[in-house]
Design an enzyme around this catalytic site. Structure first.
Site, short mmCIF file in Angstrom:
data_model
loop_
_atom_site.label_atom_id
_atom_site.label_comp_id
_atom_site.label_asym_id
_atom_site.label_seq_id
_atom_site.Cartn_x
_atom_site.Cartn_y
_atom_site.Cartn_z
N LEU A 47 -60.23 20.39 95.03
CA LEU A 47 -59.90 19.00 94.77
C LEU A 47 -58.76 18.60 95.69
CD1 LEU A 47 -59.93 19.20 90.88
CD2 LEU A 47 -61.72 18.20 92.32
N SER A 48 -58.49 17.29 95.78
CA SER A 48 -57.38 16.86 96.64
C SER A 48 -56.10 17.60 96.28
CB SER A 48 -57.17 15.35 96.52
OG SER A 48 -58.27 14.65 97.02
N GLU A 49 -55.82 17.69 94.98
CA GLU A 49 -54.64 18.45 94.54
C GLU A 49 -54.91 19.18 93.24
OE1 GLU A 49 -52.34 16.29 97.62
OE2 GLU A 49 -53.79 15.57 96.15
N THR A 50 -54.25 20.33 93.12
CA THR A 50 -54.13 21.04 91.85
C THR A 50 -52.66 21.06 91.49
OG1 THR A 50 -56.08 22.43 92.21
CG2 THR A 50 -54.42 23.24 90.67
N HIS A 77 -51.20 11.17 91.99
CA HIS A 77 -52.29 11.21 91.01
C HIS A 77 -52.28 12.50 90.20
CE1 HIS A 77 -54.64 13.80 93.75
NE2 HIS A 77 -55.45 14.01 92.74
#
Length: 265
Positions: A47-50, A77
């Site tokens: 994902l874009s970020e964890t 986010h």
């Protein structure tokens, strides 16, 4: 070595419904493991970020963010997603959480059926448009600025932002790690944007809180206003209520729970 089972959530941030907004994983820990392990988890999640949350010795909540390739100093986010997990899905329901991060203390408050984040505003400095940026975007921006890590490119219309098809390989080779493109809104929104960061393993981020830490002061300087309703015009899309308050940016949005489970570390 014996594995440890820890909770993981996936939240669609800046959206009131699933399958929109920006998905972020949130991993709850007793303490942070090696950086390499957190990076491996983020790459596995893809994902874009964890976001990784763990208490320190004093009981304060620490928050760190990883893309599939690197750790980042701020992610809006995934902060919103982590707050939604802690305020709505873990333990006793409450109204405020404060995270201690590489970007300082970040507070998130329940507000108007969603959550309001208090993030640091970024300094936006105008400058000439590098030819490499125009070539990567396939168009010459009306204006160009930088916020430190990113280029910010102003286009003429919301339709120009929505139809943009950048050369992501060329974007990845720029001397900044990301590119924010923006334009005046289409009537329903005050401004629109998209964000590309292939150098960080994010071809296009669906909805980017951190980019709005630069976009809000950028549009405030242009309009003389301090409040905005913004839309990030990615395929998933997302809406943010924004306010400039001194050197801080307040961003409000909703979250939708998609997944709750455990992972083995």
């Amino acid at each position: 070595m014996r594995s440890v089972r820890v909770p993981i959530f996936q939240i669609d941030a800046f959206s009131s419904r699933r399958f929109a907004g920006n998905p972020a994983a949130v991993v709850l820990l007793d303490d942070f493991p090696d950086d390499a392990l957190m990076q491996a988890v983020a790459a596995e999640n893809n994902l874009s970020e964890t976001a990784f949350v763990a208490p320190d010795a004093a009981g304060e909540l620490r928050l760190r963010w990883f893309t599939p390739l690197v750790e980042v100093a701020l992610c809006g986010h995934a902060t919103l997603a982590a707050a939604a997990v802690l305020l709505d899905h873990v333990g006793q329901r409450r109204d405020t959480v404060v995270f201690h991060t590489a970007s300082g203390p970040l507070s998130v408050h329940r507000e108007d059926g969603g959550f309001r984040m208090d993030l640091p505003a970024r300094t936006v400095t105008a400058g000439p448009t590098p030819p490499a940026l125009s070539a990567a975007l396939g168009t010459v921006p009306i204006e160009c600025a930088v916020d430190g890590a990113n280029y910010l490119a102003l286009l003429a219309t919301a339709a120009d932002v929505a139809s943009l098809v950048p050369d992501l390989g060329a974007v990845a080779r720029l001397d900044r790690t990301g590119v924010v493109v923006t334009a005046p809104g289409d009537g329903a929104h005050d401004f629109v944007s998209r964000y590309f960061a292939p150098a960080k393993g994010i071809a296009e981020d669906p909805v980017t809180g951190g980019a709005h830490c630069a976009l809000v002061p950028f549009w405030a300087a242009k309009t003389g206003r301090s409040t905005f309703l913004a839309r990030q015009a990615s395929a998933r899309g997302g809406e943010l209520a924004c306010r400039l308050v001194g050197d801080r940016v307040h961003l409000r949005g909703s979250c939708a729970l998609y997944l709750e489970g455990h992972i083995e570390l």
